[in-house]
Design a protein around this motif. Structure first.
Motif, mmCIF file in Angstrom:
data_model
loop_
_atom_site.group_PDB
_atom_site.id
_atom_site.type_symbol
_atom_site.label_atom_id
_atom_site.label_comp_id
_atom_site.label_asym_id
_atom_site.label_seq_id
_atom_site.Cartn_x
_atom_site.Cartn_y
_atom_site.Cartn_z
ATOM 1 N N PHE A 167 34.137 40.034 30.992
ATOM 2 C CA PHE A 167 35.026 38.891 31.147
ATOM 3 C C PHE A 167 35.457 38.761 32.597
ATOM 4 N N VAL A 168 35.746 37.531 32.954
ATOM 5 C CA VAL A 168 36.207 37.182 34.297
ATOM 6 C C VAL A 168 37.527 36.444 34.148
ATOM 7 N N THR B 110 42.453 35.887 43.481
ATOM 8 C CA THR B 110 41.693 37.036 42.974
ATOM 9 C C THR B 110 40.846 36.645 41.772
ATOM 10 N N VAL B 111 39.592 37.074 41.798
ATOM 11 C CA VAL B 111 38.726 37.001 40.622
ATOM 12 C C VAL B 111 38.597 38.425 40.085
ATOM 13 N N TYR B 112 39.080 38.625 38.875
ATOM 14 C CA TYR B 112 39.126 39.948 38.241
ATOM 15 C C TYR B 112 37.953 40.052 37.271
ATOM 16 N N VAL C 202 39.521 37.569 46.913
ATOM 17 C CA VAL C 202 39.436 38.967 46.481
ATOM 18 C C VAL C 202 38.632 39.030 45.188
ATOM 19 N N VAL C 203 37.556 39.819 45.188
ATOM 20 C CA VAL C 203 36.782 40.062 43.975
ATOM 21 C C VAL C 203 37.099 41.490 43.535
ATOM 22 N N GLU C 204 37.853 41.616 42.444
ATOM 23 C CA GLU C 204 38.330 42.918 41.961
ATOM 24 C C GLU C 204 37.463 43.379 40.803
ATOM 25 N N THR D 176 36.111 44.721 46.040
ATOM 26 C CA THR D 176 36.838 45.985 46.027
ATOM 27 C C THR D 176 36.982 46.538 44.619
ATOM 28 N N MET D 177 37.087 47.852 44.529
ATOM 29 C CA MET D 177 37.318 48.570 43.267
ATOM 30 C C MET D 177 38.564 49.423 43.444
#
Length: 445
Positions: free
Chosen positions: A301-302, A283-285, A258-260, A227-228
């Protein structure tokens, strides 16, 4: 040995398309009508159309039919970076840049050269990045209200690489990933390479349809949602805080990662808190400096949950070993001395100016987007064809992309996306004026 019957049907249609007897935009017969015309089974006609689609000669649109593609438009437009002629205007990809950025780089290189740390830059670095560089990114994220710890941060070669190592570390072939029905093409390419099963979620004016996401998670084994929430690409929405809370709740109930993707989030002023602030454990940002500073810098960066850090580090090792220390050192200097903050503020102003030009020069066309984003989405009338308009624009030395690269559902809307950040303002103004004229002419054709 005689060729299968469907091959003969394919060969005949290919011949008609390449000879121009079936021009770009022509609607082909329905599967049943083609089967009756050729004296074959419906399944044979379906197979023939599937092969034509795989060859890039036709496109299928749910509820409308099968159409001949305009071969002047590369099938990968919007996903694969096509070469743009020197005299063409690129509204396909964004390369936002500001005056004086080359001077900043020149000065940064001088400072690195006299820093006394050059020897360390020539060696292998830790896979997640040097501790001092991860600490710089921690400070950067904390200034944005994100409770980040350096030991949960990994440095990557841009946000796309961050998405790649995230998928490699946390997902496997066949895993179901919920995505917006219109989403970032780079994630589609990544999902195809890793054989992920993308499930489209319908969109609303302000974000994904969360009722549909809830139903999907209840009926399929969804492993992750990509998601964005802040500055969606291509639609420009910023999800409300209430919707963010609800999305996190759905993810918790169903055990969904959640992959943000926050690549464009810097353009939105005072957005609601990122998803990672409400759910750091799931969540992975992912973000980077390619859009906010320079596309050639390739520093991203993650920020990940602790359990995901070791597999992410292994994925970085497998793909690149470590981010080049020189570019990372420059990026972190700019994070610490305020250069990145200044550039982001200037680019927000620049994007607003470009959106104002788009609103003026594209008057009369429906525009979907955000007032400080570097792109705008232009839906076309039902009887228009985006590939035909794109080909017409290409003949006028203007490169844009259709909805096809962004689409994850069976239905591809008739729309184009215009990237506004890769040309000077005067050229942008005159180019958008041409886009408007040709779009209106196409709608009347």
């Amino acid at each position: 040995m005689a060729a299968p019957r469907y091959k003969a049907v394919v060969d005949a249609l290919v011949s008609d398309i390449r000879a121009g007897r079936l021009p770009a935009g022509a609607r082909l017969p329905t599967h049943r009508a083609l089967a009756a015309r050729e004296g074959v089974a419906v399944v044979t006609a379906t197979r023939a159309y599937a092969e034509l689609e795989a060859m890039g000669l036709v496109s299928r649109e749910q509820g409308r039919g099968t159409f001949v593609r305009d071969r002047a438009v590369p099938p990968g437009q919007g996903i694969d970076q096509q070469a743009v002629a020197a005299d063409a205007v690129d509204l396909n990809f964004n390369y936002p840049s500001l005056p004086g950025q080359t001077g900043l780089l020149r000065q940064a290189l001088r400072e690195v050269a006299v820093s006394g740390d050059l020897d360390s830059l020539l060696r292998y670095q830790p896979h997640p990045g040097r501790p001092q560089d991860r600490a710089s990114i921690e400070r950067h994220l904390r200034r944005r209200g994100i409770d980040a710890d350096a030991d949960r941060i990994l440095i990557v070669n841009g946000a796309q690489h961050g998405l790649a190592v995230t998928a490699m570390a946390t997902l496997g072939a066949g895993d179901v990933v919920a995505v917006d029905a219109l989403t970032y093409p780079g994630f589609k390419v990544l999902a195809h390479a890793l054989r992920l099963d993308l499930e489209p979620v319908p969109t609303t004016a302000g974000g994904p349809d969360l009722d549909a996401l809830e139903r999907l998670c209840a009926t399929r084994p969804v492993r992750a949602v990509y998601t964005m929430p802040t500055l969606h690409n291509p639609l420009g929405w910023v999800m409300t805080e209430a919707d963010r809370v609800r999305l996190v709740g759905i993810a918790r109930r169903h055990g969904v990662l959640v992959v943000e993707d926050a690549s464009y989030a810097y353009l939105a002023e005072n957005p609601p808190p990122p998803l990672v602030t409400a759910a750091p454990d799931l969540t992975v940002y992912v973000s980077g400096l390619s859009k906010s500073v320079a596309t050639g810098l390739r520093v991203g960066f993650v920020l990940a949950p602790p359990a995901a850090v070791p597999p992410l580090a292994r994925a970085i090792r497998a793909t690149t070993w470590n981010t080049p220390a020189l570019t990372t050192a420059i990026a972190c200097r700019w994070l610490d001395d305020g250069t990145v903050d200044r550039l982001e503020e200037q680019k927000r102003d620049d994007a607003r100016a470009r959106q104002a030009i788009a609103a003026q020069e594209l008057a009369g066309l429906p525009l979907v987007g955000h007032p400080s984003s570097y792109f705008t989405w232009v839906p076309l009338p039902d009887d228009a064809r985006a590939d035909r308009l794109t080909a017409t624009l290409a003949r006028h030395r203007i490169s844009v992309t259709t909805a096809e690269p962004f689409t994850t559902s069976a239905h591809t809307p008739q729309a184009i996306r215009l990237a506004l950040g890769s040309t000077d303002l005067d050229t942008l103004r005159s180019t958008l004026r041409t886009v408007r004229r040709l779009a209106l002419e196409d709608a009347c054709a």
